[in-house]
Structures are given as C-alpha cells and as structure tokens.
Design a protein around this motif. Structure first.
Motif, PDB file in Angstrom:
ATOM      1  N   ASP A 206       0.827  -1.192   0.000  1.00  0.00           N
ATOM      2  CA  ASP A 206       0.000   0.000   0.000  1.00  0.00           C
ATOM      3  C   ASP A 206       0.871   1.255   0.000  1.00  0.00           C
ATOM      4  O   ASP A 206       1.880   1.328   0.698  1.00  0.00           O
ATOM      5  N   LYS A 207       0.471   2.245  -0.779  1.00  0.00           N
ATOM      6  CA  LYS A 207       1.285   3.451  -0.934  1.00  0.00           C
ATOM      7  C   LYS A 207       1.501   4.176   0.387  1.00  0.00           C
ATOM      8  O   LYS A 207       2.490   4.879   0.573  1.00  0.00           O
ATOM      9  N   HIS A 208       0.566   4.016   1.333  1.00  0.00           N
ATOM     10  CA  HIS A 208       0.712   4.677   2.622  1.00  0.00           C
ATOM     11  C   HIS A 208       1.839   4.072   3.456  1.00  0.00           C
ATOM     12  O   HIS A 208       2.333   4.712   4.384  1.00  0.00           O
ATOM     13  N   LEU A 209       2.227   2.850   3.133  1.00  0.00           N
ATOM     14  CA  LEU A 209       3.269   2.165   3.904  1.00  0.00           C
ATOM     15  C   LEU A 209       4.629   2.208   3.232  1.00  0.00           C
ATOM     16  O   LEU A 209       5.616   1.741   3.800  1.00  0.00           O
ATOM     17  N   GLU A 210       4.695   2.756   2.028  1.00  0.00           N
ATOM     18  CA  GLU A 210       5.946   2.696   1.281  1.00  0.00           C
ATOM     19  C   GLU A 210       7.068   3.476   1.952  1.00  0.00           C
ATOM     20  O   GLU A 210       8.215   3.034   1.965  1.00  0.00           O
ATOM     21  N   ALA A 211       6.758   4.615   2.514  1.00  0.00           N
ATOM     22  CA  ALA A 211       7.807   5.433   3.137  1.00  0.00           C
ATOM     23  C   ALA A 211       8.423   4.682   4.312  1.00  0.00           C
ATOM     24  O   ALA A 211       7.754   4.315   5.270  1.00  0.00           O
ATOM     25  N   GLY A 212       9.703   4.414   4.203  1.00  0.00           N
ATOM     26  CA  GLY A 212      10.413   3.711   5.266  1.00  0.00           C
ATOM     27  C   GLY A 212      10.324   2.208   5.203  1.00  0.00           C
ATOM     28  O   GLY A 212      11.038   1.512   5.931  1.00  0.00           O
ATOM     29  N   ASN A 213       9.455   1.672   4.347  1.00  0.00           N
ATOM     30  CA  ASN A 213       9.284   0.224   4.268  1.00  0.00           C
ATOM     31  C   ASN A 213       9.587  -0.345   2.898  1.00  0.00           C
ATOM     32  O   ASN A 213       9.578  -1.560   2.719  1.00  0.00           O
ATOM     33  N   ARG A 214       9.824   0.512   1.931  1.00  0.00           N
ATOM     34  CA  ARG A 214      10.199   0.045   0.601  1.00  0.00           C
ATOM     35  C   ARG A 214      11.382   0.864   0.110  1.00  0.00           C
ATOM     36  O   ARG A 214      11.365   2.086   0.161  1.00  0.00           O
ATOM     37  N   GLN A 215      12.414   0.168  -0.334  1.00  0.00           N
ATOM     38  CA  GLN A 215      13.580   0.824  -0.903  1.00  0.00           C
ATOM     39  C   GLN A 215      13.904   0.174  -2.243  1.00  0.00           C
ATOM     40  O   GLN A 215      13.502  -0.961  -2.510  1.00  0.00           O
ATOM     41  N   SER A 216      14.624   0.896  -3.076  1.00  0.00           N
ATOM     42  CA  SER A 216      15.089   0.368  -4.351  1.00  0.00           C
ATOM     43  C   SER A 216      16.606   0.351  -4.352  1.00  0.00           C
ATOM     44  O   SER A 216      17.253   1.216  -3.760  1.00  0.00           O
ATOM     45  N   LEU A 217      17.156  -0.633  -5.036  1.00  0.00           N
ATOM     46  CA  LEU A 217      18.608  -0.691  -5.204  1.00  0.00           C
ATOM     47  C   LEU A 217      19.017  -0.209  -6.589  1.00  0.00           C
ATOM     48  O   LEU A 217      20.161  -0.419  -7.001  1.00  0.00           O
ATOM     49  N   ALA A 218      18.104   0.428  -7.301  1.00  0.00           N
ATOM     50  CA  ALA A 218      18.446   0.996  -8.604  1.00  0.00           C
ATOM     51  C   ALA A 218      19.554   2.027  -8.422  1.00  0.00           C
ATOM     52  O   ALA A 218      19.454   2.938  -7.605  1.00  0.00           O
TER      53      ALA A 218
END
Length: 279
Positions: free
Chosen positions: A2-14
């Motif tokens: 969920d977009k509300h949880l992305e901050a701090g819980n999803r990172q990219s290694l790009a």
C-alpha cells in the motif's frame, strides 16, 4: 505494498554501487561478488560492514527476490584479511574486539533475516569467515575442487565463530560439525555434497550460470511465500514440535490471503502456469 506504507518500508537498489565488493542485478536476482581475486577475496573491516548493511537493506527491497554470492578468480573467500584484519586485532582492546566480533555476527544475522533466499556459489578456497558466509546462506552450490574450512582453531581461536556451533550442526549434523570445527580441515566438494553441506555441485566454468539459474527459478516463485518459508526455517529452531505446527498454521493462513495464492488457483483451473508477483 500500500502506498501509505511505502515510506520507510520500501527501498530500491536501482543505481546502488558497492564500494568493497561488486553488486549486479540480473532481473530479480542480486549478484554479490567478492572481488579481491589476487588474495583469494579476503574480507576487511569495511567489507564486513558493507555486506551487513546491504543485507539489512534487502529486507526493504522487493524487486530483488533471490541473492547469489560468489568470489572472483576461481576462489570464494579466504576469510579475514591477515594484514588488514588479523594484524590490527592483535593490538585492540577487549571492548574493540567485542565490537568487531559483534559486527561479524551481525552480518550472519542480516543474511538470515533478509527475506530473499541466498545461494552461495563456492569454488576453490572457502575458509574462515568465507565458510561462515557459505554456511549462513540458504543454499550452496559447490565444485569438486572447492575447499571449505572453518579454520578458526588453526589460528588459536575457538570454532564457535559467527554462529557456527548453532548453524553448522543443523546442516551437516553434530558429529560432522564437530569434526570440522575442532580440526579446521578442508571439506572437499564431493564430501561436502555427501554430507549435505552442498546442495549441488557444478563444473567450475558453469558454477555461476548454475547458481544464477537456480536463483532465477526461485525468484519466479511466490516471493511472500518464500520469505515466510525462510522465516519459519530460522524461527522454528527454538520451538517445540507443537509450537512449530501452530506457527506454520498461522503462517500458511497468512499466505492464503496473498494474491499469489489466488493466482495459482486460477492458473490451475485454466491449466496455465501461474505468474507470481510476490503480493
């Protein structure tokens, strides 16, 4: 997620670039290469810390669904660098020594805690901390010429390093682990396969392809389900059978709420192969 949880819980290694080893992403497979081949890829204080931090970060990365760790130049890893680690350790205070040993142990903790299955591709020398990284991986592909040695007693230390006395017996059994940890001798490829330390053997020239290919197969599976399997394999070491059965009942019920479970059902009904997306 969920977009509300992305901050701090999803990172990219790009765009991620490692400093003390190399990182490459091949589709959904992350490839770590220990790349000091002129010295059989020893670890330094800096590479320990950077590996620890990368594996910690992988807990928040969804586009990478399996990891392969290899060494460059026909060897896996010769352990801690004699000149850059062992020498300085002989001059350190007890608090600093403990900070170092805790840091090395944190690498193993991070490898065990990241949700991605980790495959170690092991050729040639795999010694000391290199053997620990192989041990801490979920799966191991070796070669007939690989030589794995938990050689801590040969440098005057105990064999109980970075979780070896807890993890190695669960892979090869208590008696065989005792043999390796007391003697510090090398475990050859064929013996390692017979003992269950290696899951598979490959020819040296085919080792990377075989390992990345296996990781790619895993990466096409249900990512959430694989992460739950890894969590249970680790967590159930400290459970009784009844507690483990209950934990798995809860874990499986959670997995039944995923879209991947529904995709598998609909694909089966349609006589198609499911395309898992990890959610």
């Amino acid at each position: 997620m969920d977009k509300h949880l992305e901050a701090g819980n999803r990172q990219s290694l790009a765009g991620y670039q490692a400093t003390h080893f190399s990182w490459e992403q091949r589709g959904a497979v992350g490839l770590i290469t220990l790349n000091r081949p002129e010295r059989k890829n020893p670890l330094t204080f800096e590479s320990y810390a950077e590996l620890r931090d990368l594996f910690r970060r992988l807990s928040y990365v969804e586009e990478v669904r399996a990891i392969v760790v290899q060494g460059a130049g026909g060897n896996f890893c010769s352990g801690g660098d004699v000149h850059e680690i062992i020498g300085p350790l002989t001059q350190m205070s007890m608090p600093d020594l403990l900070a170092f040993t805790r840091m090395t142990g944190d690498l193993v903790k991070a490898m065990r805690a990241c949700p991605q299955p980790v495959i170690a591709a092991i050729d040639g020398v795999c010694a000391g901390a290199g053997a620990i990284i192989a041990m801490a991986s979920d799966l191991r592909v070796g070669t007939a010429r690989s030589k794995t040695a938990f050689l801590f007693t040969r440098v005057g230390l105990a064999g109980c390093d970075m979780g070896a006395c807890a993890i190695l017996p669960r892979i090869v059994g208590q008696g065989r682990a005792s043999d390796l940890l007391y003697s510090g001798r090398s475990l050859g490829g064929d013996e390692g396969l017979a003992w269950g330390f290696f899951n598979r053997l490959a020819e040296p020239e085919a080792l990377l392809e075989a390992s990345v290919g296996w990781a790619s197969e895993i990466a096409t599976g249900p990512g959430f389900g694989h992460a739950m399997t890894k969590k249970m394999l680790h967590q159930e070491w400290n459970m009784g059978v009844d507690e483990a059965i209950e934990a798995e009942a809860q874990a499986q019920a959670i997995c039944m709420m995923t879209q991947d479970f529904h995709r598998a059902y609909h694909a089966f009904v349609a006589k198609q192969r499911p395309e898992f997306k990890g959610d």
